[in-house]
Design a protein around this motif. Structure first.
Motif, PDB file in Angstrom:
ATOM      1  N   GLY A  23       0.783  -1.239   0.000  1.00 24.67           N
ATOM      2  CA  GLY A  23       0.000   0.000   0.000  1.00 24.67           C
ATOM      3  C   GLY A  23       0.811   1.283   0.000  1.00 24.67           C
ATOM      4  N   ARG A  24       2.127   1.187  -0.044  1.00 26.34           N
ATOM      5  CA  ARG A  24       2.960   2.398   0.025  1.00 26.34           C
ATOM      6  C   ARG A  24       3.336   2.865  -1.377  1.00 26.34           C
ATOM      7  N   THR A  25       3.735   4.116  -1.465  1.00 24.58           N
ATOM      8  CA  THR A  25       4.215   4.670  -2.737  1.00 24.58           C
ATOM      9  C   THR A  25       5.663   5.100  -2.583  1.00 24.58           C
ATOM     10  N   LEU A  26       6.486   4.590  -3.490  1.00 25.13           N
ATOM     11  CA  LEU A  26       7.911   4.948  -3.514  1.00 25.13           C
ATOM     12  C   LEU A  26       8.153   5.816  -4.737  1.00 25.13           C
ATOM     13  N   ALA A  27       8.780   6.984  -4.545  1.00 24.36           N
ATOM     14  CA  ALA A  27       9.160   7.823  -5.690  1.00 24.36           C
ATOM     15  C   ALA A  27      10.619   7.550  -6.022  1.00 24.36           C
ATOM     16  N   LEU A  28      10.878   7.292  -7.293  1.00 21.09           N
ATOM     17  CA  LEU A  28      12.252   7.159  -7.766  1.00 21.09           C
ATOM     18  C   LEU A  28      12.645   8.492  -8.390  1.00 21.09           C
ATOM     19  N   LEU A  29      13.650   9.107  -7.809  1.00 20.20           N
ATOM     20  CA  LEU A  29      14.136  10.384  -8.328  1.00 20.20           C
ATOM     21  C   LEU A  29      15.550  10.190  -8.829  1.00 20.20           C
ATOM     22  N   GLY A  30      15.943  11.023  -9.753  1.00 18.51           N
ATOM     23  CA  GLY A  30      17.326  10.951 -10.216  1.00 18.51           C
ATOM     24  C   GLY A  30      17.476  11.672 -11.527  1.00 18.51           C
ATOM     25  N   PRO A  31      18.713  12.019 -11.888  1.00 19.28           N
ATOM     26  CA  PRO A  31      18.947  12.751 -13.135  1.00 19.28           C
ATOM     27  C   PRO A  31      18.618  11.906 -14.360  1.00 19.28           C
ATOM     28  N   ASN A  32      18.615  12.528 -15.532  1.00 22.08           N
ATOM     29  CA  ASN A  32      18.368  11.802 -16.776  1.00 22.08           C
ATOM     30  C   ASN A  32      19.391  10.688 -16.927  1.00 22.08           C
ATOM     31  N   VAL A 195       9.494  17.791  -7.452  1.00 23.31           N
ATOM     32  CA  VAL A 195       9.440  17.665  -6.000  1.00 23.31           C
ATOM     33  C   VAL A 195       7.994  17.579  -5.499  1.00 23.31           C
ATOM     34  N   LEU A 196       7.069  18.237  -6.207  1.00 23.95           N
ATOM     35  CA  LEU A 196       5.674  18.211  -5.756  1.00 23.95           C
ATOM     36  C   LEU A 196       5.082  16.803  -5.849  1.00 23.95           C
ATOM     37  N   ASP A 197       5.444  16.072  -6.914  1.00 24.74           N
ATOM     38  CA  ASP A 197       4.963  14.688  -7.028  1.00 24.74           C
ATOM     39  C   ASP A 197       5.450  13.884  -5.829  1.00 24.74           C
ATOM     40  N   ALA A 198       6.728  14.049  -5.516  1.00 23.55           N
ATOM     41  CA  ALA A 198       7.288  13.285  -4.402  1.00 23.55           C
ATOM     42  C   ALA A 198       6.596  13.679  -3.098  1.00 23.55           C
ATOM     43  N   LEU A 199       6.439  14.996  -2.893  1.00 25.71           N
ATOM     44  CA  LEU A 199       5.856  15.471  -1.631  1.00 25.71           C
ATOM     45  C   LEU A 199       4.419  15.014  -1.449  1.00 25.71           C
ATOM     46  N   LEU A 200       3.635  15.103  -2.531  1.00 25.70           N
ATOM     47  CA  LEU A 200       2.212  14.826  -2.391  1.00 25.70           C
ATOM     48  C   LEU A 200       1.874  13.352  -2.503  1.00 25.70           C
ATOM     49  N   LEU A 201       2.667  12.618  -3.289  1.00 26.72           N
ATOM     50  CA  LEU A 201       2.248  11.252  -3.619  1.00 26.72           C
ATOM     51  C   LEU A 201       3.047  10.172  -2.916  1.00 26.72           C
ATOM     52  N   ALA A 202       4.300  10.456  -2.556  1.00 25.50           N
ATOM     53  CA  ALA A 202       5.181   9.361  -2.133  1.00 25.50           C
ATOM     54  C   ALA A 202       5.371   9.307  -0.621  1.00 25.50           C
ATOM     55  N   ASP A 203       5.329   8.097  -0.089  1.00 25.68           N
ATOM     56  CA  ASP A 203       5.673   7.900   1.324  1.00 25.68           C
ATOM     57  C   ASP A 203       7.190   7.917   1.485  1.00 25.68           C
ATOM     58  N   GLU A 204       7.858   7.361   0.474  1.00 24.42           N
ATOM     59  CA  GLU A 204       9.322   7.260   0.545  1.00 24.42           C
ATOM     60  C   GLU A 204       9.946   7.665  -0.773  1.00 24.42           C
ATOM     61  N   ARG A 216      17.983   6.930   0.332  1.00 29.64           N
ATOM     62  CA  ARG A 216      16.676   6.299   0.495  1.00 29.64           C
ATOM     63  C   ARG A 216      16.109   6.725   1.834  1.00 29.64           C
ATOM     64  N   GLY A 217      14.839   7.059   1.900  1.00 33.54           N
ATOM     65  CA  GLY A 217      14.263   7.395   3.193  1.00 33.54           C
ATOM     66  C   GLY A 217      12.844   7.906   3.044  1.00 33.54           C
ATOM     67  N   ALA A 218      12.235   8.248   4.196  1.00 41.89           N
ATOM     68  CA  ALA A 218      10.887   8.819   4.181  1.00 41.89           C
ATOM     69  C   ALA A 218      10.950  10.157   3.442  1.00 41.89           C
ATOM     70  N   THR A 219       9.896  10.461   2.681  1.00 41.00           N
ATOM     71  CA  THR A 219       9.903  11.651   1.823  1.00 41.00           C
ATOM     72  C   THR A 219      10.292  12.908   2.596  1.00 41.00           C
ATOM     73  N   ALA A 220       9.631  13.132   3.722  1.00 41.32           N
ATOM     74  CA  ALA A 220       9.889  14.366   4.467  1.00 41.32           C
ATOM     75  C   ALA A 220      11.348  14.425   4.918  1.00 41.32           C
ATOM     76  N   ASP A 221      11.913  13.296   5.329  1.00 38.45           N
ATOM     77  CA  ASP A 221      13.308  13.280   5.802  1.00 38.45           C
ATOM     78  C   ASP A 221      14.274  13.584   4.667  1.00 38.45           C
ATOM     79  N   VAL A 222      14.041  12.929   3.517  1.00 38.46           N
ATOM     80  CA  VAL A 222      14.980  13.118   2.398  1.00 38.46           C
ATOM     81  C   VAL A 222      14.948  14.573   1.929  1.00 38.46           C
ATOM     82  N   LEU A 223      13.748  15.163   1.899  1.00 41.13           N
ATOM     83  CA  LEU A 223      13.670  16.534   1.401  1.00 41.13           C
ATOM     84  C   LEU A 223      14.151  17.546   2.437  1.00 41.13           C
ATOM     85  N   ALA A 224      14.004  17.223   3.723  1.00 41.41           N
ATOM     86  CA  ALA A 224      14.472  18.155   4.757  1.00 41.41           C
ATOM     87  C   ALA A 224      15.964  17.977   5.036  1.00 41.41           C
TER      88      ALA A 224
END
Ligand SMILES: Nc1ncnc2c1ncn2[C@@H]1O[C@H](COP(=O)(O)OP(=O)(O)OP(=O)(O)O)[C@@H](O)[C@H]1O
Length: 351
Positions: A23-32, A195-204, A216-224
């Motif tokens: 039930g969790r959502t993971l956002a994969l972020l990274g450069p091209n 960043v908005l997709d990650a903030l609004l949609l992803a748990d991690e 790797r980490g919880a969205t709020a932690d990684v962004l803060a």
């Protein structure tokens, strides 16, 4: 469904381990070119790993050893939905028929499949468009239909490859809102640059760079408290990595950065990260002394409007200053400047 993923693809320099809890959502972020789409392709079954496995709730979808595939569930039998950047609706079917396609191919009767399609269309706010042809939809509407179609098949795992990338900025909020609601209980992996997709949609968040997970980490932690340059960039923060000197962070460039540290007990030499907001940075033409502050010499590389302010970049650092300051200091690309940030504005933490 719980996803576990550990796969290598040496041709692409790809070696990634991930897991997503039920039930969790993971956002994969990274450069091209980092490997985000490769990860989705391996989970969906459009690519085969050289080594590794992908399992859903312990059931293997693929298992490979040294280039030999030992277990292989073909893409259509995985109950994994991959939503591409472009909606790719069937042009000859109506919107309702597009969404009903998944349930129909799983054996549902037409009436049942149409009812499921109508429910999903209502979920994405498009019930009124059910009888339309895909060619009559806007890009944003088509993408929401594609989301409804993916979910109507009741996938065990949903993979979204930059779902907002092909859309105009005006229509992304509506799709993001639909997704926020729909992903609440759905095991999902989403790739994004936003960043908005990650903030609004992803748990991690997992940050991938060069085919490896670098953070790797919880969205709020990684962004803060980002630990990678990429995460800091999307969080809009300056990041300087280095090692602990006892009272600051020594960067590879030899600068020592002072800030709020987590307290005593840190061994000299451990990896540390210093992070601060561009708005906390002042720009001067001469070096500043006085209250505990950090100063960095730099050459202006770009000036970009940012709301009421101007973002001044000097290679790896950014400062947000007023247009008046830009004019008074005659800032132009190539100008030599000193950036200054008070120690009290700098967050310092291990990692
Ligand atoms: N079809 C392909 N054949 C061979 N190599 C590929 C192929 N597609 C991608 N690659 C390589 O694999 C690596 C990872 O690419 P991938 O498309 O997964 O990155 P990405 O993070 O999704 O990038 P983007 O944000 O640009 O979509 C890159 O080095 C890329 O050049």
């Amino acid at each position: 469904m719980t996803l576990t993923f550990a796969a290598t693809l040496p041709d692409r320099g790809f070696d990634v381990e991930l897991d997503v809890a039920e039930g969790r959502t993971l956002a994969l972020l990274g450069p091209n070119g980092a490997g985000k789409s490769t990860a989705l392709g391996l989970a969906a079954g459009t690519l085969r790993p050289h080594d590794g496995h992908v399992t859903l709730d312990g059931r293997p979808l693929v298992h490979a050893e040294a280039g030999r595939t030992r277990t292989w569930v073909p893409p259509h039998a995985r109950q994994v939905a991959l939503l591409a950047q472009e909606a790719l609706l069937f042009p000859h079917l109506s919107v309702r028929q597009n969404v009903a396609f998944g349930p129909r191919s799983q054996g549902a009767r037409r009436r049942e499949a149409d009812a499921a399609a109508d429910r999903r269309l209502a979920d994405v706010g498009l019930a009124s468009l059910a009888d339309r042809a895909p060619s009559t939809l806007s890009g944003g509407q088509a993408q929401r239909v594609a989301v409804a179609r993916a979910l109507a098949a009741e996938p065990r795992l949903l993979l979204l490859d930059e779902p907002m990338a092909a859309l105009d900025v005006e229509v992304t909020p509506a799709l993001r809102q639909s997704l926020k609601h729909l992903l609440a209980e759905q095991t999902t992996v989403i790739t994004t640059h936003d960043v908005l997709d990650a903030l609004l949609l992803a748990d991690e968040i997992a940050v991938i760079d060069g085919g490896r997970v670098v953070e790797r980490g919880a969205t709020a932690d990684v962004l803060a408290r980002p630990r990678s340059t990429f995460a800091a960039k999307i969080a809009g923060l300056n990041l300087l990595a280095g090692t602990w000197t006892g009272d600051g962070v020594r960067t590879t460039a030899g600068e020592v950065v002072h800030g709020h540290a987590p307290g005593d007990g840190l061994a000299v030499g451990v990896p540390m990260t210093a992070v601060f907001r561009p708005a906390a940075v002042s720009v001067y033409l001469d070096e500043q002394h006085g209250s505990p502050r950090n100063t960095f010499r730099g050459t202006v590389t770009s000036l970009e409007p940012r709301g009421d302010l101007v973002r001044v970049r000097t290679g790896h650092l950014a400062a947000d200053v007023t247009p008046q300051s830009v004019a008074e200091l005659s800032l132009v690309p190539g100008a030599q400047v000193w950036l200054s940030v008070k120690a009290a504005e700098v967050d310092v933490y291990p990692g």
